[in-house]
Design a protein around this motif. Structure first.
Motif, PDB file in Angstrom:
ATOM      1  N   PHE A 575       0.840  -1.199   0.000  1.00 51.99           N
ATOM      2  CA  PHE A 575       0.000   0.000   0.000  1.00 51.99           C
ATOM      3  C   PHE A 575       0.867   1.238   0.000  1.00 51.99           C
ATOM      4  O   PHE A 575       2.089   1.183   0.180  1.00 51.99           O
ATOM      5  CB  PHE A 575      -0.925   0.010   1.221  1.00 51.99           C
ATOM      6  N   ARG A 576       0.249   2.378  -0.234  1.00 53.44           N
ATOM      7  CA  ARG A 576       0.832   3.688   0.017  1.00 53.44           C
ATOM      8  C   ARG A 576      -0.263   4.532   0.667  1.00 53.44           C
ATOM      9  O   ARG A 576      -1.400   4.074   0.790  1.00 53.44           O
ATOM     10  CB  ARG A 576       1.389   4.324  -1.260  1.00 53.44           C
ATOM     11  N   PHE A 577       0.039   5.749   1.087  1.00 49.60           N
ATOM     12  CA  PHE A 577      -0.936   6.519   1.865  1.00 49.60           C
ATOM     13  C   PHE A 577      -1.072   7.938   1.329  1.00 49.60           C
ATOM     14  O   PHE A 577      -0.228   8.419   0.555  1.00 49.60           O
ATOM     15  CB  PHE A 577      -0.555   6.540   3.347  1.00 49.60           C
ATOM     16  N   VAL A 578      -2.147   8.590   1.784  1.00 49.83           N
ATOM     17  CA  VAL A 578      -2.451   9.965   1.427  1.00 49.83           C
ATOM     18  C   VAL A 578      -2.448  10.789   2.711  1.00 49.83           C
ATOM     19  O   VAL A 578      -2.947  10.354   3.747  1.00 49.83           O
ATOM     20  CB  VAL A 578      -3.835  10.064   0.733  1.00 49.83           C
ATOM     21  N   VAL A 579      -1.889  12.018   2.640  1.00 50.83           N
ATOM     22  CA  VAL A 579      -1.875  12.942   3.777  1.00 50.83           C
ATOM     23  C   VAL A 579      -2.705  14.168   3.402  1.00 50.83           C
ATOM     24  O   VAL A 579      -2.495  14.771   2.337  1.00 50.83           O
ATOM     25  CB  VAL A 579      -0.445  13.378   4.138  1.00 50.83           C
ATOM     26  N   ASP A 580      -3.651  14.515   4.265  1.00 52.39           N
ATOM     27  CA  ASP A 580      -4.465  15.724   4.068  1.00 52.39           C
ATOM     28  C   ASP A 580      -3.717  16.890   4.710  1.00 52.39           C
ATOM     29  O   ASP A 580      -3.576  16.954   5.929  1.00 52.39           O
ATOM     30  CB  ASP A 580      -5.837  15.530   4.721  1.00 52.39           C
ATOM     31  N   MET A 581      -3.264  17.827   3.880  1.00 52.55           N
ATOM     32  CA  MET A 581      -2.408  18.901   4.366  1.00 52.55           C
ATOM     33  C   MET A 581      -3.193  20.081   4.915  1.00 52.55           C
ATOM     34  O   MET A 581      -2.590  20.993   5.502  1.00 52.55           O
ATOM     35  CB  MET A 581      -1.485  19.383   3.235  1.00 52.55           C
ATOM     36  N   GLU A 582      -4.495  20.101   4.741  1.00 55.07           N
ATOM     37  CA  GLU A 582      -5.284  21.252   5.167  1.00 55.07           C
ATOM     38  C   GLU A 582      -6.193  20.957   6.356  1.00 55.07           C
ATOM     39  O   GLU A 582      -6.437  21.834   7.186  1.00 55.07           O
ATOM     40  CB  GLU A 582      -6.124  21.772   3.991  1.00 55.07           C
ATOM     41  N   THR A 583      -6.706  19.761   6.426  1.00 53.36           N
ATOM     42  CA  THR A 583      -7.684  19.428   7.463  1.00 53.36           C
ATOM     43  C   THR A 583      -6.989  19.132   8.792  1.00 53.36           C
ATOM     44  O   THR A 583      -5.989  18.396   8.838  1.00 53.36           O
ATOM     45  CB  THR A 583      -8.521  18.202   7.052  1.00 53.36           C
ATOM     46  N   THR A 584      -7.517  19.700   9.863  1.00 52.49           N
ATOM     47  CA  THR A 584      -7.006  19.419  11.205  1.00 52.49           C
ATOM     48  C   THR A 584      -7.632  18.116  11.706  1.00 52.49           C
ATOM     49  O   THR A 584      -8.842  17.916  11.558  1.00 52.49           O
ATOM     50  CB  THR A 584      -7.359  20.548  12.178  1.00 52.49           C
ATOM     51  N   PRO A 585      -6.851  17.224  12.264  1.00 51.35           N
ATOM     52  CA  PRO A 585      -7.431  15.960  12.748  1.00 51.35           C
ATOM     53  C   PRO A 585      -8.541  16.210  13.764  1.00 51.35           C
ATOM     54  O   PRO A 585      -8.468  17.144  14.579  1.00 51.35           O
ATOM     55  CB  PRO A 585      -6.241  15.249  13.399  1.00 51.35           C
ATOM     56  N   ARG A 586      -9.562  15.402  13.701  1.00 50.17           N
ATOM     57  CA  ARG A 586     -10.666  15.517  14.660  1.00 50.17           C
ATOM     58  C   ARG A 586     -10.161  15.186  16.058  1.00 50.17           C
ATOM     59  O   ARG A 586      -9.266  14.351  16.235  1.00 50.17           O
ATOM     60  CB  ARG A 586     -11.792  14.554  14.297  1.00 50.17           C
ATOM     61  N   PRO A 587     -10.706  15.825  17.082  1.00 52.44           N
ATOM     62  CA  PRO A 587     -10.296  15.483  18.457  1.00 52.44           C
ATOM     63  C   PRO A 587     -10.777  14.081  18.819  1.00 52.44           C
ATOM     64  O   PRO A 587     -11.858  13.652  18.401  1.00 52.44           O
ATOM     65  CB  PRO A 587     -10.987  16.542  19.306  1.00 52.44           C
ATOM     66  N   ILE A 588      -9.975  13.366  19.546  1.00 54.45           N
ATOM     67  CA  ILE A 588     -10.371  12.013  19.963  1.00 54.45           C
ATOM     68  C   ILE A 588     -11.599  12.080  20.859  1.00 54.45           C
ATOM     69  O   ILE A 588     -12.517  11.259  20.759  1.00 54.45           O
ATOM     70  CB  ILE A 588      -9.202  11.319  20.686  1.00 54.45           C
ATOM     71  N   VAL A 589     -11.666  13.062  21.736  1.00 53.01           N
ATOM     72  CA  VAL A 589     -12.824  13.286  22.600  1.00 53.01           C
ATOM     73  C   VAL A 589     -13.382  14.669  22.279  1.00 53.01           C
ATOM     74  O   VAL A 589     -12.650  15.662  22.357  1.00 53.01           O
ATOM     75  CB  VAL A 589     -12.454  13.193  24.092  1.00 53.01           C
ATOM     76  N   ASP A 590     -14.662  14.715  21.908  1.00 52.48           N
ATOM     77  CA  ASP A 590     -15.308  15.980  21.575  1.00 52.48           C
ATOM     78  C   ASP A 590     -15.955  16.544  22.840  1.00 52.48           C
ATOM     79  O   ASP A 590     -17.049  16.151  23.231  1.00 52.48           O
ATOM     80  CB  ASP A 590     -16.362  15.753  20.490  1.00 52.48           C
ATOM     81  N   GLU A 591     -15.259  17.470  23.485  1.00 46.52           N
ATOM     82  CA  GLU A 591     -15.749  18.015  24.746  1.00 46.52           C
ATOM     83  C   GLU A 591     -17.089  18.722  24.574  1.00 46.52           C
ATOM     84  O   GLU A 591     -17.974  18.626  25.423  1.00 46.52           O
ATOM     85  CB  GLU A 591     -14.722  18.996  25.321  1.00 46.52           C
ATOM     86  N   ALA A 592     -17.266  19.410  23.460  1.00 45.61           N
ATOM     87  CA  ALA A 592     -18.515  20.153  23.233  1.00 45.61           C
ATOM     88  C   ALA A 592     -19.714  19.205  23.210  1.00 45.61           C
ATOM     89  O   ALA A 592     -20.777  19.504  23.766  1.00 45.61           O
ATOM     90  CB  ALA A 592     -18.429  20.927  21.924  1.00 45.61           C
ATOM     91  N   ALA A 593     -19.542  18.045  22.572  1.00 47.10           N
ATOM     92  CA  ALA A 593     -20.643  17.080  22.526  1.00 47.10           C
ATOM     93  C   ALA A 593     -20.923  16.505  23.905  1.00 47.10           C
ATOM     94  O   ALA A 593     -22.075  16.278  24.289  1.00 47.10           O
ATOM     95  CB  ALA A 593     -20.315  15.959  21.539  1.00 47.10           C
ATOM     96  N   VAL A 594     -19.860  16.263  24.656  1.00 48.29           N
ATOM     97  CA  VAL A 594     -20.031  15.709  25.998  1.00 48.29           C
ATOM     98  C   VAL A 594     -20.770  16.684  26.902  1.00 48.29           C
ATOM     99  O   VAL A 594     -21.639  16.307  27.700  1.00 48.29           O
ATOM    100  CB  VAL A 594     -18.661  15.354  26.606  1.00 48.29           C
ATOM    101  N   PHE A 595     -20.463  17.961  26.761  1.00 43.72           N
ATOM    102  CA  PHE A 595     -21.038  18.961  27.651  1.00 43.72           C
ATOM    103  C   PHE A 595     -22.399  19.470  27.184  1.00 43.72           C
ATOM    104  O   PHE A 595     -23.001  20.297  27.868  1.00 43.72           O
ATOM    105  CB  PHE A 595     -20.088  20.159  27.769  1.00 43.72           C
ATOM    106  N   ALA A 596     -22.882  19.019  26.038  1.00 44.70           N
ATOM    107  CA  ALA A 596     -24.155  19.516  25.509  1.00 44.70           C
ATOM    108  C   ALA A 596     -25.259  19.280  26.527  1.00 44.70           C
ATOM    109  O   ALA A 596     -25.484  18.162  26.992  1.00 44.70           O
ATOM    110  CB  ALA A 596     -24.495  18.819  24.195  1.00 44.70           C
ATOM    111  N   ALA A 597     -25.978  20.351  26.880  1.00 43.58           N
ATOM    112  CA  ALA A 597     -26.964  20.268  27.962  1.00 43.58           C
ATOM    113  C   ALA A 597     -28.183  19.453  27.588  1.00 43.58           C
ATOM    114  O   ALA A 597     -28.929  19.013  28.453  1.00 43.58           O
ATOM    115  CB  ALA A 597     -27.391  21.679  28.366  1.00 43.58           C
TER     116      ALA A 597
END
Length: 601
Positions: A575-597
């Motif tokens: 295999f070979r791989f592709v790197v996305d140079m613009e997108t920031t990796p998603r956070p492993i834990v989404d604090e905003a979703a956890v804290f949603a009231a």
């Protein structure tokens, strides 16, 4: 005295044996003859003439026959005309009675054929027409019962069904030759009758249950419990006294008891819901201590509910477990936010290739994440992936620079995909072993392409390399791969690809054939390559493209596409791989979703 010779003795002995044998035979023959004589005495005797066995006075039978003939003539005439009224049916009854008396008076061992046939015919005629009348009346009663049921008149419904049952019973018992005789219909009518008889009790049970629910809604819990208790008692009585009806149900008793338990538990459940909502609001406001207190109160309230009202629908061990998650989430929030920020800083340093800074911070981040995971294992702000990433980066911190240099030096932009860079060569074994700590290849060599690797292992390599680059890394799609290959018109495949005719059918070091027009090596040949896609028909298969050293130039020129099991291992797939140079990796834990009231507990 002269002695008897032994010859005379044995001669007399043989004579006595013969005499006994002859006597036995004669006795047996006599016994057999006697048996035959007895059988002749007990056997069938000559049958007397019919007249000799007749009993009764012929003068008494004659008038009956005369009357029967007159009535039979009237019956035949009515049958021929099709007009059978009440008078004809009375004639049929009279004729049956006369024919039966004649047979009894004549008292023949075997009645005359014509008498037996006539009696059978008369009985059939009687049963058929009486059966039709009774059946019509039974159906009419059944329809009247259904109408009464629709009106809500239970008393009339029961009365009509009783009549329908009585009439069908009369058909079955007194008119067995009627086509309307039906055990199935009688059974169905009886079952329905039983259901109708128990219906008042069923309605009473439902009335008590509805009253209980209304009282509970009004806040009168004691009144609701008393009404539901009456409903439970009614259902229990129904189960005892009418166990064969469709309304008998142990499950219904349990449902009613559960509702009764719900009346008391409802207040506890409302308290839990309110406390969770308040805790969510505190989380959204970053008031973690207040959120922790509210969640703790909600957990204790739920535990009391579970212990006090185990039969209630509000009782739930799962709810109690979920509240523990919220308790630990709130308790860990401050520490988790601090750790998340530190990890984000490491990612930023790696993304900017400040590897020394990232290397120095990795041990502390790993220590804090591990402590967070150990102290709050149920927290939504901590995950196994978060711990795995921190542990991996800590273990690889000395290799950050070498791996990043090796990768960035060989990334090439994919035509029509300006934000994507793809490795210009197939992943070499040296890079794979450095990232993964192992090498599954069959033909070994640091610069040989990695092979004997599954699609899932290739994806795991991309995940780990993504942590080191702090960028999204993945397998290419089929479209991206084809875009990198470009047009094959006029291309000398043998010049750019290791194939079956120039490689001895063995893999070769990566990047040793000429690059194509877009700057990529070995897109065709050497090893076939996993994409990140699966067979749309069978998701258990992954898509493999590019062909290998086992393919000839003609096949490679058409860019082979194959399907392989995602866990398949073969020495000609890498295999070979592709790197996305613009997108920031998603956070492993989404604090905003956890804290949603508005999230559920």
């Amino acid at each position: 005295m002269a002695k008897r010779s032994s010859v005379d003795y044995y001669a007399r002995k043989q004579f006595r044996k013969k005499l006994l044998g002859v006597s036995a035979i004669v006795f047996a023959l006599a016994l057999f003859a006697g048996g035959l004589y007895v059988l002749t005495l007990l056997g069938p005797r000559p049958v007397a003439d019919e007249e000799t066995v007749r009993r009764g006075d012929p003068a008494e039978v004659a008038p009956l026959r005369s009357e029967l003939e007159v009535i039979a003539a009237r019956i035949d005439e009515a049958v021929d005309s099709g007009e059978i009224d009440e008078a004809v049916l009375e004639d049929v009854e009279r004729a049956v009675d006369l024919q039966r008396r004649i047979i009894t008076l004549e008292a023949l061992t075997v009645p005359r054929n014509e008498d037996s046939q006539r009696l059978d015919s008369l009985r059939s005629l009687r049963d058929e027409h009486f059966g039709e009348r009774l059946y019509a009346a039974s159906v009419e009663a059944e329809e009247a019962a259904e109408s009464a049921y629709e009106r809500g008149d239970t008393e009339a419904t029961v009365a009509y069904y009783k009549e329908a049952v009585r009439l069908q019973e009369e058909i079955n018992m007194r008119h067995a030759r009627s086509p309307r005789r039906s055990t199935g219909r009688l059974t169905a009518l009886r079952d329905t009758l039983v259901d109708m008889e128990v219906l008042p009790l069923v309605e009473e049970i439902e009335e008590f249950a509805e009253r209980a629910r209304a009282l509970a809604d009004e806040g009168d819990i004691e009144g609701a419990k008393e009404a539901m208790r009456r409903a439970v008692e009614g259902q229990q009585r129904l189960n005892r006294e009418h166990r064969d009806t469709r309304y008998a149900s142990l499950g219904h008793v349990q449902d009613l008891e559960r509702e009764m338990s719900d009346f008391e538990a409802r207040g506890f459940a409302a308290d839990v819901e309110e406390m969770v909502a308040m805790g969510r609001e505190h989380l959204a406001e970053d008031n973690f201590d207040a959120a922790h207190r509210r969640f703790r109160e909600a957990h204790d309230r739920q535990r009391t509910l579970n212990e006090s009202f185990p039969a209630s629908t509000y009782a739930s061990r799962r709810a109690e477990e979920d509240l523990i998650v919220l308790v630990q989430t709130a308790a860990s929030a401050e520490s988790a936010r601090r750790v998340t920020r530190a990890q984000a800083q490491v990612d930023a340093d790696l993304r900017s290739r400040r590897v020394n800074s990232a290397s120095s911070q990795a041990p502390a981040v790993f220590r804090d994440v591990r402590a967070l995971h150990e102290n709050f294992p149920r927290s939504q702000l901590v995950s196994e992936e978060m711990l795995l990433k921190a542990r991996y980066l800590n273990s690889m911190r000395e290799d950050f620079s070498a791996i990043q240099d090796s990768v960035y030096a060989r990334l090439v932009e994919i035509p029509d995909y300006p934000h994507l860079r793809m490795l210009s060569v197939e992943v070499p074994q040296g890079l794979y072993a450095r990232v993964m700590g192992s090498n599954p290849s069959t033909r070994r060599g640091d610069q040989l392409p990695v092979e004997t690797v599954t699609q899932r292992e290739a994806m795991e390599f991309c995940d780990r390399l993504g942590w080191i680059l702090a960028r999204p890394v993945r397998l290419p799609s089929r479209d991206e791969f084809e875009a990198a290959v470009g047009s094959m018109r006029g291309v000398d495949v043998d010049r750019i690809a290791w194939n079956s005719q120039n490689s001895d059918r063995e893999t070769q070091p990566v990047g040793t054939r000429e690059m194509n027009d877009h700057g990529f090596h070995d897109l065709l040949g050497n090893v076939a390559e996993w994409t990140g896609e699966t067979n749309p028909v069978d998701p258990s298969e992954g898509i493999v493209v590019g062909g290998s050293v086992r393919d000839n130039p003609l096949r490679l020129n058409r860019m082979p596409v194959e399907y392989h099991g995602r866990n398949d291992r073969t020495r000609i797939i890498g295999f070979r791989f592709v790197v996305d140079m613009e997108t920031t990796p998603r956070p492993i834990v989404d604090e905003a979703a956890v804290f949603a009231a508005d999230d559920d507990a």
